[in-house]
Design a protein around this motif. Sequence first.
Motif: not given
Length: 216
Positions: A61-64, A142-143, A147-152
Amino acid sequence: MIKMILGAIGIIFASALILFPNFRRGFASLSSGFLSVFIRDVSKTEKGANAIYTKAIEEAEEKYGKAKTAYHRVAGEHEQCRIRIMTLKEQIQSAERDAESLYKSGNVDKARVMAQKRSDLMVDLESSTKLMESLEPALAQAKNIFELCETDLRNLKKDKKKTLNELQAQNLMKDIMSDIDELDSSSTARKLINSTNEYLDDLRKENHGAMAVHAS
């Protein structure tokens, strides 16, 4: 007395850590090994697995959040450049029309001023266009990261629920099978009773045989 002995042991241990690097490294490796085993054992429990997943989700969540902030910032800069370019193009077209109109009306000086304004706007347009072009790779990256962080994060939350449910079910099944094994296995007392009954049966046969011999 015991406190003195424990204190002396503590001083000796601390001194060994300070004076002997090899001992310190060995102790660190040993501690690391114990910690790894402890973590692995804890991760097998429902509470331990829940705590580990919760920590991983907090980190995700922090990375996201950081990725989202970075993406929105770059996207905002890119959008501002786009709007500015559109505005500059409209101003350039307006300056061209005004300069042409002034020139046709014979107002040459004002036409030159308008032509200079157009030239200045063209410089701003070129600068803004280059800035937007330079932002496009950063925006795409950045996008992608966002998206990778969101998926993770989404997968972690889904895996947590799935894993904890399965862990709970498997632990329950393990407990049930353990209870069944205990019911199937004979206790020590049962085994002793069986031994007693076997001895009693042998003794009964022996006595019956002896009585038969005496009777004859």
